[in-house]
Design an enzyme around this catalytic site. Structure first.
Site, PDB file in Angstrom:
ATOM      1  CB  THR A  31      36.445   7.555  -2.837  1.00 35.12           C
ATOM      2  OG1 THR A  31      37.737   7.939  -3.300  1.00 35.12           O
ATOM      3  CG2 THR A  31      36.349   6.035  -2.822  1.00 35.12           C
ATOM      4  N   GLY A  32      33.463   6.716  -3.916  1.00 40.18           N
ATOM      5  CA  GLY A  32      32.159   6.217  -3.483  1.00 40.18           C
ATOM      6  C   GLY A  32      31.149   6.221  -4.610  1.00 40.18           C
ATOM      7  CB  SER A  33      27.896   4.493  -4.867  1.00 43.01           C
ATOM      8  OG  SER A  33      27.299   4.953  -3.671  1.00 43.01           O
ATOM      9  CB  THR A  34      27.145   9.858  -4.056  1.00 44.65           C
ATOM     10  OG1 THR A  34      26.534   8.968  -3.128  1.00 44.65           O
ATOM     11  CG2 THR A  34      26.170  10.968  -4.412  1.00 44.65           C
ATOM     12  N   GLY A  87      31.687  12.361  -1.568  1.00 42.99           N
ATOM     13  CA  GLY A  87      30.504  11.864  -0.865  1.00 42.99           C
ATOM     14  C   GLY A  87      30.662  11.937   0.646  1.00 42.99           C
ATOM     15  CG  ASP A  89      30.393   7.195   5.100  1.00 43.01           C
ATOM     16  OD1 ASP A  89      29.977   6.533   4.142  1.00 43.01           O
ATOM     17  OD2 ASP A  89      31.601   7.410   5.310  1.00 43.01           O
ATOM     18  CD  GLU A 107      37.057   9.904   0.579  1.00 42.51           C
ATOM     19  OE1 GLU A 107      36.277   9.460  -0.265  1.00 42.51           O
ATOM     20  OE2 GLU A 107      36.879   9.747   1.797  1.00 42.51           O
TER      21      GLU A 107
END
Ligand code: 5RP
Length: 227
Positions: A31-34, A87, A89, A107
């Site tokens: 999940t996430g933009s990358t 991804g 953080d 995840e």
């Protein structure tokens, strides 16, 4: 020649890691933009004939996979995955903090179900030591008890609030998300074990034992580190 990913390190990392996916694999879709770049690239390869099944880690990744033509399966049907791309953080060595998108519980389940867990990120996520607030998924019924236990472990707790929603963020599993600041985390595995023992905390965002990290750089290159 100008590299096409010169201004997009996330895209460089995500697309490069998508190259690890091979015919016949069952693939965890983070999940996430990358990770979104990895999912789009896997979708492009599926359109070219790549034969895989994906296991999404959130509604976001399920929707994106469907939009990109990736056939999906479940952990019930495929309890062992070949690879999971996700991804982070913050990254220190092969330990990471995840959960910025409130998806760290699914995840982690998908990562622990995979033979290989690959993290994709841009270089701004790299650090010598983990210090990012740790996302915690908490049963709403247990909120006050969970806060008490985290404070006892030395954390400063904040309940994550919605942005386009009044009140707290609700995870894909129907729970609250708290962010717990522990300052510098000298021993991520040990803190993770302590958080796992807290009653009412469904899952924490500390992931240890990452197999490989793909770090996208501003010049378009990707640094690959393997454990
Ligand atoms: C979601 C996550 C994400 O993978 C993490 O927040 C990184 O996101 P991005 O690639 O958008 O920076 O853990 O729960």
């Amino acid at each position: 020649m100008k590299n096409q990913h010169q201004s997009n390190p996330k895209q460089a990392a995500g697309e490069r890691a998508a190259g690890l996916v091979e015919d016949g694999m069952v693939v965890g879709l983070g999940t996430g933009s990358t990770t979104a770049y990895a999912i789009k690239e896997i979708g492009r390869r599926v359109a070219d004939g790549l034969d895989i099944l994906g296991v999404p880690t959130s509604y976001q990744s399920a929707f994106l996979a469907a939009q990109n033509g990736i056939p999906l399966t479940t952990l019930d049907e495929h309890p062992e995955l070949d690879i999971d791309i996700d991804g982070a953080d913050q990254i220190a060595g092969f330990s990471v903090i995840k959960g910025g998108g409130a998806a760290h519980t699914r995840e982690k389940i998908v990562a622990l179900s995979s033979k290989t867990f690959v993290v994709v990120a841009d270089e701004s996520k790299c650090s010598d030591i983990l210090s990012h607030p740790v996302p915690l998924e908490v049963l709403p019924f247990a909120l006050k008890l969970a806060i008490k236990q985290v404070i006892k472990l030395g954390g400063k707790v904040e309940l994550r609030m919605g942005v386009s929603k009044d009140g707290p963020v609700i995870s894909d599993n129907g729970n609250f998300i708290m962010d717990a600041d522990f300052g510098k985390i000298d021993d991520p595995a040990s803190l993770g074990e302590k958080l796992s023992q807290c009653c009412g905390i469904v899952e924490h965002g500390i992931f240890t034992g990452v197999d490989a990290v793909y770090i996208g750089k501003k010049d378009g290159s990707v640094e690959i580190k393997e454990a």
